[in-house]
Design an enzyme around this catalytic site. Structure first.
Site, PDB file in Angstrom:
ATOM      1  CG  HIS A 206       4.597  25.848  17.022  1.00  0.00           C
ATOM      2  ND1 HIS A 206       5.462  26.814  17.479  1.00  0.00           N
ATOM      3  CD2 HIS A 206       5.244  24.674  17.209  1.00  0.00           C
ATOM      4  CE1 HIS A 206       6.574  26.258  17.937  1.00  0.00           C
ATOM      5  NE2 HIS A 206       6.467  24.952  17.769  1.00  0.00           N
TER       6      HIS A 206
ATOM      7  CB  CYS B 236     -14.315  18.495  16.308  1.00  0.00           C
ATOM      8  SG  CYS B 236     -15.493  17.644  17.374  1.00  0.00           S
TER       9      CYS B 236
ATOM     10  CB  THR C  19      12.720  31.960  15.872  1.00  0.00           C
ATOM     11  OG1 THR C  19      12.382  31.180  17.019  1.00  0.00           O
ATOM     12  CG2 THR C  19      13.916  31.348  15.183  1.00  0.00           C
TER      13      THR C  19
ATOM     14  CG  ASN D  52      16.356  37.016  15.521  1.00  0.00           C
ATOM     15  OD1 ASN D  52      15.221  36.803  15.111  1.00  0.00           O
ATOM     16  ND2 ASN D  52      16.654  37.140  16.817  1.00  0.00           N
TER      17      ASN D  52
HETATM   18  C1  BV8 Z   1       7.129  19.356  22.724  1.00  0.00           C
HETATM   19  C2  BV8 Z   1       1.452  28.047  20.622  1.00  0.00           C
HETATM   20  C3  BV8 Z   1       7.267  17.093  23.222  1.00  0.00           C
HETATM   21  C4  BV8 Z   1       0.731  28.735  19.609  1.00  0.00           C
HETATM   22  C5  BV8 Z   1       3.757  27.647  20.973  1.00  0.00           C
HETATM   23  C6  BV8 Z   1      13.603  20.168  25.218  1.00  0.00           C
HETATM   24  C7  BV8 Z   1      13.233  19.332  24.159  1.00  0.00           C
HETATM   25  C8  BV8 Z   1      11.896  19.213  23.760  1.00  0.00           C
HETATM   26  C9  BV8 Z   1      10.911  19.952  24.410  1.00  0.00           C
HETATM   27  C10 BV8 Z   1      11.264  20.781  25.457  1.00  0.00           C
HETATM   28  C11 BV8 Z   1      12.600  20.886  25.863  1.00  0.00           C
HETATM   29  N1  BV8 Z   1      12.651  21.763  26.897  1.00  0.00           N
HETATM   30  C12 BV8 Z   1      11.402  22.202  27.139  1.00  0.00           C
HETATM   31  C13 BV8 Z   1      10.536  21.615  26.292  1.00  0.00           C
HETATM   32  C14 BV8 Z   1       9.092  21.830  26.250  1.00  0.00           C
HETATM   33  C15 BV8 Z   1       8.687  23.043  25.415  1.00  0.00           C
HETATM   34  C16 BV8 Z   1       9.689  24.118  25.337  1.00  0.00           C
HETATM   35  O1  BV8 Z   1      10.487  24.185  24.401  1.00  0.00           O
HETATM   36  N2  BV8 Z   1       9.650  25.020  26.311  1.00  0.00           N
HETATM   37  C17 BV8 Z   1      10.543  26.143  26.293  1.00  0.00           C
HETATM   38  C18 BV8 Z   1       9.798  27.379  26.768  1.00  0.00           C
HETATM   39  C19 BV8 Z   1      11.744  25.839  27.158  1.00  0.00           C
HETATM   40  N3  BV8 Z   1       8.357  22.593  24.078  1.00  0.00           N
HETATM   41  C20 BV8 Z   1       7.125  22.087  23.852  1.00  0.00           C
HETATM   42  O2  BV8 Z   1       6.304  21.897  24.716  1.00  0.00           O
HETATM   43  C21 BV8 Z   1       6.816  21.684  22.408  1.00  0.00           C
HETATM   44  N4  BV8 Z   1       6.333  20.345  22.413  1.00  0.00           N
HETATM   45  O3  BV8 Z   1       8.295  19.489  22.943  1.00  0.00           O
HETATM   46  O4  BV8 Z   1       6.481  18.171  22.761  1.00  0.00           O
HETATM   47  C22 BV8 Z   1       6.456  15.900  23.166  1.00  0.00           C
HETATM   48  C23 BV8 Z   1       7.114  14.704  23.085  1.00  0.00           C
HETATM   49  C24 BV8 Z   1       6.376  13.542  23.030  1.00  0.00           C
HETATM   50  C25 BV8 Z   1       4.981  13.597  23.048  1.00  0.00           C
HETATM   51  C26 BV8 Z   1       4.347  14.822  23.126  1.00  0.00           C
HETATM   52  C27 BV8 Z   1       5.065  15.972  23.207  1.00  0.00           C
HETATM   53  C28 BV8 Z   1       5.680  22.528  21.839  1.00  0.00           C
HETATM   54  C29 BV8 Z   1       6.166  23.882  21.489  1.00  0.00           C
HETATM   55  C30 BV8 Z   1       5.036  24.688  20.827  1.00  0.00           C
HETATM   56  C31 BV8 Z   1       4.351  25.487  21.880  1.00  0.00           C
HETATM   57  N5  BV8 Z   1       3.436  26.423  21.287  1.00  0.00           N
HETATM   58  N6  BV8 Z   1       2.836  28.460  20.564  1.00  0.00           N
HETATM   59  C32 BV8 Z   1       0.607  30.191  19.962  1.00  0.00           C
HETATM   60  O5  BV8 Z   1      -0.078  30.504  20.951  1.00  0.00           O
HETATM   61  O6  BV8 Z   1       1.228  30.950  19.222  1.00  0.00           O
HETATM   62  S1  BV8 Z   1       5.368  28.174  21.051  1.00  0.00           S
HETATM   63  C33 BV8 Z   1       5.573  29.876  21.096  1.00  0.00           C
HETATM   64  O7  BV8 Z   1       6.995  30.097  21.077  1.00  0.00           O
HETATM   65  C34 BV8 Z   1       5.162  30.605  19.873  1.00  0.00           C
HETATM   66  O8  BV8 Z   1       4.032  30.169  19.281  1.00  0.00           O
HETATM   67  C35 BV8 Z   1       6.305  30.481  18.912  1.00  0.00           C
HETATM   68  O9  BV8 Z   1       5.911  29.547  17.950  1.00  0.00           O
HETATM   69  C36 BV8 Z   1       7.378  29.886  19.749  1.00  0.00           C
HETATM   70  C37 BV8 Z   1       8.724  30.436  19.479  1.00  0.00           C
HETATM   71  O10 BV8 Z   1       8.700  31.833  19.757  1.00  0.00           O
HETATM   72  P1  BV8 Z   1       9.407  32.794  18.680  1.00  0.00           P
HETATM   73  O11 BV8 Z   1       8.675  32.662  17.404  1.00  0.00           O
HETATM   74  O12 BV8 Z   1      10.871  32.518  18.657  1.00  0.00           O
HETATM   75  O13 BV8 Z   1       9.107  34.221  19.295  1.00  0.00           O
HETATM   76  P2  BV8 Z   1       9.964  34.982  20.390  1.00  0.00           P
HETATM   77  O14 BV8 Z   1       9.149  36.117  20.873  1.00  0.00           O
HETATM   78  O15 BV8 Z   1      10.499  33.991  21.392  1.00  0.00           O
HETATM   79  O16 BV8 Z   1      11.226  35.537  19.584  1.00  0.00           O
HETATM   80  C38 BV8 Z   1      11.026  36.506  18.576  1.00  0.00           C
HETATM   81  C39 BV8 Z   1      12.387  36.836  17.982  1.00  0.00           C
HETATM   82  O17 BV8 Z   1      12.191  37.780  16.918  1.00  0.00           O
HETATM   83  C40 BV8 Z   1      13.341  37.478  18.966  1.00  0.00           C
HETATM   84  O18 BV8 Z   1      14.608  36.850  18.872  1.00  0.00           O
HETATM   85  C41 BV8 Z   1      13.429  38.935  18.512  1.00  0.00           C
HETATM   86  O19 BV8 Z   1      14.720  39.476  18.713  1.00  0.00           O
HETATM   87  C42 BV8 Z   1      13.134  38.813  17.034  1.00  0.00           C
HETATM   88  N7  BV8 Z   1      12.547  40.028  16.437  1.00  0.00           N
HETATM   89  C43 BV8 Z   1      11.737  40.933  17.025  1.00  0.00           C
HETATM   90  N8  BV8 Z   1      11.418  41.896  16.125  1.00  0.00           N
HETATM   91  C44 BV8 Z   1      12.033  41.576  14.957  1.00  0.00           C
HETATM   92  C45 BV8 Z   1      12.754  40.385  15.152  1.00  0.00           C
HETATM   93  N9  BV8 Z   1      13.478  39.814  14.174  1.00  0.00           N
HETATM   94  C46 BV8 Z   1      13.503  40.429  12.976  1.00  0.00           C
HETATM   95  N10 BV8 Z   1      12.840  41.582  12.717  1.00  0.00           N
HETATM   96  C47 BV8 Z   1      12.096  42.171  13.681  1.00  0.00           C
HETATM   97  N11 BV8 Z   1      11.447  43.317  13.399  1.00  0.00           N
END
Ligand code: BV8
Length: 245
Positions: free
Chosen positions: A113, A121, A181, A207
């Site tokens: 990501h 640029c 994640t 996790n």
């Molecule tokens: C794309 C930007 C296609 C940087 C991020 C189905 C198939 C394909 C795509 C989609 C689909 N449905 C929807 C989509 C579109 C979308 C998507 O998935 N949306 C979701 C919300 C439904 N996906 C996209 O748009 C992706 N691109 O699919 O392109 C395409 C095809 C052709 C041509 C062009 C394009 C792009 C996805 C990337 C988006 N950018 N970030 C930034 O600002 O950081 S994603 C964002 O969520 C974050 O950056 C991170 O990378 C990502 C995942 O989050 P997590 O890391 O899991 O964090 P989260 O808070 O959710 O969870 C944390 C976990 O840790 C929890 O479970 C918690 O319990 C645990 N935890 C907490 N504390 C601890 C712990 N574990 C252990 N120890 C602890 N102490």
């Protein structure tokens, strides 16, 4: 050594692995998306509509990451040790845009990501290390144009980096481990299913709590990353992959 290659391991990490280093996750109750909307700061449309707002979002995160208080934790360090001591390849794919895996010593690493400490640029494609704040009027050191620099980060609706390479490594690894994640964001959330298609792979989720895809994993270990990851790495190095499960 027989011609047989040592088994490879693919690891996916998310924001949870950096939480105990002091960085916020996204979907926890106190997470980033509880404070700002994805549509306002993490899409190409948001950047086109209000680049200053998007720069402010990433500038605040960049300032925190580079401020000195955020350092790798025992989970990051354990993964670097696994890479150093495991006889086969250990390929670390992170969804995170922080640099804590590098600073812990991981080298076979891919930021699918993007990276908070790089900018790109949009006019000439030049990539630059960038640790300071970024503003609309900043100019590209390669082409000299202003107004076109953006965080080197993958926004929603944009294609993550090196997907083909990632899927290749998933297809022939012996173990896939998902750490910190929530399994909400695709295509990363689909990696475990892709890995399992090869049939012979061991899959593990480490996790704080069950992710969206928890039921797909052969093995699940829940607890804080700084406890469960070092223990898991010790077990893999001591007993090998076949002993897991
Ligand atoms: C794309 C930007 C296609 C940087 C991020 C189905 C198939 C394909 C795509 C989609 C689909 N449905 C929807 C989509 C579109 C979308 C998507 O998935 N949306 C979701 C919300 C439904 N996906 C996209 O748009 C992706 N691109 O699919 O392109 C395409 C095809 C052709 C041509 C062009 C394009 C792009 C996805 C990337 C988006 N950018 N970030 C930034 O600002 O950081 S994603 C964002 O969520 C974050 O950056 C991170 O990378 C990502 C995942 O989050 P997590 O890391 O899991 O964090 P989260 O808070 O959710 O969870 C944390 C976990 O840790 C929890 O479970 C918690 O319990 C645990 N935890 C907490 N504390 C601890 C712990 N574990 C252990 N120890 C602890 N102490």
């Amino acid at each position: 050594m027989s011609g047989k290659r040592a088994p490879s391991i693919v690891i996916l990490t998310g924001a949870g692995i950096s939480k105990e280093s002091g960085l916020d996750t996204f979907r926890d109750a106190d997470g980033i998306w509880a404070r700002v909307r994805i549509e306002d700061v993490a899409t190409p449309e948001a950047f086109a509509r209000d680049p200053g707002r998007v720069h402010a979002f990433y500038n605040a995160r960049r300032e925190k990451l580079t401020g000195g208080a955020i350092v790798p934790n025992a989970a990051h360090t354990a993964l670097a040790r696994l890479e150093a001591e495991w006889p086969g390849e250990v390929f670390l794919v992170t969804q995170n845009i922080d640099d804590l895996h590098e600073r812990a010593g991981s080298t076979n690493l891919l930021h699918m990501h993007g990276e908070l400490l790089k900018v790109r640029c949009t006019a000439c494609g030049e990539m630059m290390e960038w640790r300071a704040s970024l503003a609309v009027e900043d100019t590209c050191s390669a082409c000299g144009r202003g107004g076109g620099l953006r965080p080197h980060v993958v926004w929603f609706g944009e294609m993550p980096f090196e997907m083909e390479h990632i899927f290749e490594t998933l297809s022939d690894c012996a173990m896939f481990v998902s750490i910190g994640t929530s399994g909400n964001v695709y295509p990363a959330a689909g990696f475990v299913s892709h890995a399992r298609q090869s049939g012979t792979v061991h899959t593990a989720e480490l996790n704080l709590e069950p992710s969206e895809g928890a039921s797909i994993f052969a093995e699940t270990v829940y607890g804080p990353a700084t406890e469960v990851v070092p223990d898991f790495v010790d077990r893999v190095l001591r007993e090998g992959i076949s002993a897991l499960g």
